[in-house]
Scaffold this motif. Structure first.
Motif, PDB file in Angstrom:
ATOM      1  N   LEU A 172      17.803  39.500  54.801  1.00 37.79           N
ATOM      2  CA  LEU A 172      17.388  39.298  53.414  1.00 37.79           C
ATOM      3  C   LEU A 172      17.395  40.620  52.647  1.00 37.79           C
ATOM      4  O   LEU A 172      17.971  40.696  51.545  1.00 37.79           O
ATOM      5  N   LEU A 173      16.761  41.644  53.202  1.00 32.52           N
ATOM      6  CA  LEU A 173      16.753  42.965  52.565  1.00 32.52           C
ATOM      7  C   LEU A 173      16.582  44.029  53.646  1.00 32.52           C
ATOM      8  O   LEU A 173      15.466  44.242  54.147  1.00 32.52           O
ATOM      9  N   PRO A 174      17.650  44.689  54.032  1.00 29.12           N
ATOM     10  CA  PRO A 174      17.533  45.736  55.054  1.00 29.12           C
ATOM     11  C   PRO A 174      16.890  46.992  54.473  1.00 29.12           C
ATOM     12  O   PRO A 174      16.954  47.241  53.269  1.00 29.12           O
TER      13      PRO A 174
ATOM     14  N   SER B 112      29.080  39.476  53.304  1.00 34.94           N
ATOM     15  CA  SER B 112      28.161  38.516  52.676  1.00 34.94           C
ATOM     16  C   SER B 112      28.323  37.117  53.267  1.00 34.94           C
ATOM     17  O   SER B 112      27.336  36.381  53.409  1.00 34.94           O
ATOM     18  N   SER B 113      29.559  36.742  53.627  1.00 37.51           N
ATOM     19  CA  SER B 113      29.776  35.413  54.205  1.00 37.51           C
ATOM     20  C   SER B 113      29.169  35.290  55.598  1.00 37.51           C
ATOM     21  O   SER B 113      28.854  34.185  56.054  1.00 37.51           O
ATOM     22  N   SER B 114      28.993  36.427  56.287  1.00 37.47           N
ATOM     23  CA  SER B 114      28.372  36.406  57.618  1.00 37.47           C
ATOM     24  C   SER B 114      26.910  36.866  57.580  1.00 37.47           C
ATOM     25  O   SER B 114      26.324  37.165  58.613  1.00 37.47           O
ATOM     26  N   PHE B 115      26.337  36.961  56.357  1.00 30.78           N
ATOM     27  CA  PHE B 115      24.936  37.346  56.156  1.00 30.78           C
ATOM     28  C   PHE B 115      24.634  38.736  56.732  1.00 30.78           C
ATOM     29  O   PHE B 115      23.502  38.985  57.165  1.00 30.78           O
ATOM     30  N   ARG B 116      25.615  39.628  56.721  1.00 30.05           N
ATOM     31  CA  ARG B 116      25.378  41.022  57.112  1.00 30.05           C
ATOM     32  C   ARG B 116      25.031  41.822  55.859  1.00 30.05           C
ATOM     33  O   ARG B 116      25.831  42.561  55.302  1.00 30.05           O
TER      34      ARG B 116
END
Length: 254
Positions: free
Chosen positions: A35-37, A211-215
């Motif tokens: 969500l927020l690194p 973004s598509s792999s939620f990295r």
């Protein structure tokens, strides 16, 4: 160098405080990395994935420089033509303003349809982003040339060519470099947008895959790279501005 250090310590301090607040908030509220690194997580990811990310970064740098160079030539050419031919300026200047009301992200798919998935539509996107600030700044610089000096040179027997290269062009240089600095930062943004059209490599491609792999940490790596690259381009143009204007002043004094 001392002036640069003195001028940059305040924004650097604010940036450091923002990073500290960001890191503290992530740890305090136990925010998930996807969500927020935290800034430290982003730095670690940048270090660990540098081998693969550097390929994308170099591709974006090449595309940005190529598009910015062509956009600069195109913008200066339009500005000079419109300045030397006032009847064209009255006809096409409003169209230049209208051209900036078309969102590039909307125009980009049309460029793919018309020109395919090669490098041409990507270069066109960057040119469309870059040329306008240069053209407008250049025209403003020409328009602000001292009327008294222009009248004096005309009375001294100067022709239009001498008037342009010896008075109007040197006088417009500060304005031109202001437009170049804006366009240099825009070129990176334009390159990233153009890479969303279907490139195999580039920071835009890296962001899409991340973004598509939620990295999210990799997305932030790409964002910071874009910011640093834009800042680097800005500083290079600023350095060239000092060298060119100093050179013209030495030439005039001699």
């Amino acid at each position: 160098m001392k002036q640069l250090a003195a001028a940059s310590w305040r924004p650097m301090s604010v940036l450091l405080l923002l990073f500290i607040a960001w890191e503290t908030s992530v740890r305090l509220f136990h925010i998930e990395t996807w969500l927020l690194p935290s800034p430290i997580a982003v730095i670690k990811e940048a270090y660990s994935s540098w081998g693969s990310f550097s390929v994308h970064l170099l591709a974006t740098i090449r595309l940005s420089i190529l598009g910015f160079g062509i956009g600069t030539i195109f913008g200066l050419f339009i500005a000079i033509i419109l300045h030397l031919m006032p009847f064209l300026r009255k006809s096409f200047y409003p169209l230049l303003i209208l051209s900036q009301n078309i969102p590039i992200i909307v125009l980009a798919p049309l460029l793919v349809i018309w020109f395919g998935f090669g490098i041409l539509p990507k270069i066109i996107v960057i040119i469309l982003v870059c040329f306008f600030p240069i053209t407008i700044a250049c025209l403003d610089g020409f328009r602000q040339t001292s009327a008294e000096l222009k009248h004096y040179m005309i009375m001294s027997g100067s022709n239009k060519r001498q008037l342009f290269w010896k008075l109007e062009w040197p006088h417009a240089l500060p304005s031109i470099f202001s437009g170049l600095k804006i366009s240099a930062t825009y070129s990176v943004m334009g390159a990233v947008i153009s890479e969303w059209l279907g490139s195999k490599e580039g920071v835009g491609v890296y962001m899409t895959l991340s973004s598509s792999s939620f990295r999210t940490d990799r997305v932030f790596v790409a964002i910071f790279a874009i910011m640093l690259l834009s800042l680097l381009f800005f500083l290079i143009i600023q350095l060239l501005e000092k060298l060119c204007i100093k050179g013209y002043r030495k030439k005039e004094s001699s």
